[in-house]
Structure formats: structure tokens, C-alpha cells
Motif scaffolding. Structure first.
Motif, PDB file in Angstrom:
ATOM      1  N   VAL A   6       0.799  -1.068   0.376  1.00  0.00           N
ATOM      2  CA  VAL A   6       0.208  -0.110  -0.352  1.00  0.00           C
ATOM      3  C   VAL A   6       0.582   1.125  -0.293  1.00  0.00           C
ATOM      4  O   VAL A   6       1.110   1.358   0.783  1.00  0.00           O
ATOM      5  N   ARG A   7       0.842   2.245  -1.123  1.00  0.00           N
ATOM      6  CA  ARG A   7       1.872   3.485  -1.254  1.00  0.00           C
ATOM      7  C   ARG A   7       0.592   4.796   0.046  1.00  0.00           C
ATOM      8  O   ARG A   7       1.318   4.827   0.005  1.00  0.00           O
ATOM      9  N   ALA A   8      -0.262   4.394  -0.557  1.00  0.00           N
ATOM     10  CA  ALA A   8      -1.082   5.912   0.257  1.00  0.00           C
ATOM     11  C   ALA A   8      -2.434   4.768   0.780  1.00  0.00           C
ATOM     12  O   ALA A   8      -2.990   4.299   0.224  1.00  0.00           O
ATOM     13  N   PHE A   9      -2.429   5.918   1.957  1.00  0.00           N
ATOM     14  CA  PHE A   9      -3.713   5.376   3.023  1.00  0.00           C
ATOM     15  C   PHE A   9      -4.777   6.620   3.411  1.00  0.00           C
ATOM     16  O   PHE A   9      -3.993   7.329   4.452  1.00  0.00           O
ATOM     17  N   ALA A  10      -6.112   6.903   3.023  1.00  0.00           N
ATOM     18  CA  ALA A  10      -6.661   7.838   3.682  1.00  0.00           C
ATOM     19  C   ALA A  10      -7.884   7.145   4.309  1.00  0.00           C
ATOM     20  O   ALA A  10      -8.336   6.647   3.932  1.00  0.00           O
ATOM     21  N   VAL A  11      -8.286   7.975   5.482  1.00  0.00           N
ATOM     22  CA  VAL A  11      -9.739   7.953   6.237  1.00  0.00           C
ATOM     23  C   VAL A  11     -10.341   9.571   5.962  1.00  0.00           C
ATOM     24  O   VAL A  11      -9.578   9.786   6.561  1.00  0.00           O
ATOM     25  N   TRP A  20     -15.529   6.340   5.591  1.00  0.00           N
ATOM     26  CA  TRP A  20     -14.829   5.525   3.878  1.00  0.00           C
ATOM     27  C   TRP A  20     -12.909   5.620   4.683  1.00  0.00           C
ATOM     28  O   TRP A  20     -12.788   5.849   4.840  1.00  0.00           O
ATOM     29  N   ALA A  21     -12.287   4.603   3.356  1.00  0.00           N
ATOM     30  CA  ALA A  21     -11.002   4.620   3.810  1.00  0.00           C
ATOM     31  C   ALA A  21     -10.555   4.178   1.935  1.00  0.00           C
ATOM     32  O   ALA A  21     -11.152   3.802   1.189  1.00  0.00           O
TER      33      ALA A  21
END
Length: 144
Positions: free
Chosen positions: A125-130, A136-137
Motif C-alpha cells: 500500500v503506497r497511500a492510505f486515507a480515511v 470511508w477509506a
């Protein structure tokens, strides 16, 4: 035993039968005496299927069945509050109208666990946002 006493007992049993038999027949057909309205009413039935199988079904805040599927009879013709709950799961609630002589059906009710979901991936996983509300993710990954 004297003949007179035998006749009294015989006629008492016949009288008892003539009173009890119609009451049992009406009860088996779904009729119940409504004490507040002072009359005989035809009741409704509610059937519920779903999972988990050991959930507790409450109708109008009173536990009525332990386990699914459930078949609950003797409900007056009215709108009822139905709650299905089990510890460790989110409860399910809804208002349901039961009609006289009819069956109200709730099918495939599913309770979801209280635990947070886990995210599993075999990729990097290069980028992760919530989202701000946590509903939502989003993520980006790279595959070759």
C-alpha cells in the motif's frame, strides 16, 4: 355410588365439555380475549429468520423468543416494535404492523459484529486515507 351422584357428575362433565371445547377451538384458531377492549379478537403471527441463530427477539421491549428462526403468535393487530439483539453484535430494530389473522414475515435479518473490519492485502500500500467521519477509506497500491 348412588345413581343421583353419578348423574350429577355425568352432567357436570358434559357442561364442562360444552364450555371448554369451544374455547379451545377459538384459541387454536388464533382468537384471544382482549381484556382492555372486553372482546374476543383474532390475533396475528410474526415469523423471523436470520443470523446469528442465538439472537434474542424482543417485541415491544419484552423478550419473546431466544434464537432464530422464531415464530411468535398471539400478537394483537397493531404496530409493534421489533428488536433483535445479541451481545457483541449491533442490534436490529424496526416497527412492524401485524394484522388480524395474517402473518408478518421478517426474512434474512443479519446482525453485524461490533468489531472493526480488518484490511488485508498482499500488495504494497503506497497511500492510505480515511474520511473525517471515519466511514470511508481509500488506498493506492502498485502491482506489477
Amino acid at each position: 355410588m348412588p345413581l343421583r351422584i353419578r348423574r350429577i357428575i355425568f352432567f357436570a362433565f358434559i357442561l364442562l365439555f360444552l364450555i371448554v371445547a369451544p374455547l379451545l377451538a377459538l384459541y387454536s384458531m388464533g382468537y384471544r380475549y382482549h381484556w382492555a377492549k372486553r372482546r374476543l379478537e383474532l390475533t396475528g403471527l410474526m415469523t423471523i429468520t436470520g443470523r446469528p441463530s442465538d439472537a434474542v427477539v424482543s417485541i415491544d421491549a419484552a423478550p419473546r423468543a431466544e434464537g432464530l428462526p422464531a415464530r411468535i403468535g398471539g400478537l394483537g393487530a397493531n404496530e409493534h416494535s421489533v428488536r433483535i439483539a445479541r451481545p457483541g453484535y449491533h442490534p436490529w430494530e424496526q416497527r412492524l404492523t401485524v394484522r388480524s389473522g395474517r402473518t408478518a414475515t421478517l426474512d434474512a435479518i443479519a446482525l453485524f459484529p461490533d468489531t472493526s473490519p480488518e484490511f488485508l492485502t498482499m500488495e504494497t500500500v503506497r497511500a492510505f486515507a480515511v474520511s473525517a467521519d471515519g466511514r470511508w477509506a481509500a488506498f493506492t497500491s502498485h502491482t506489477t
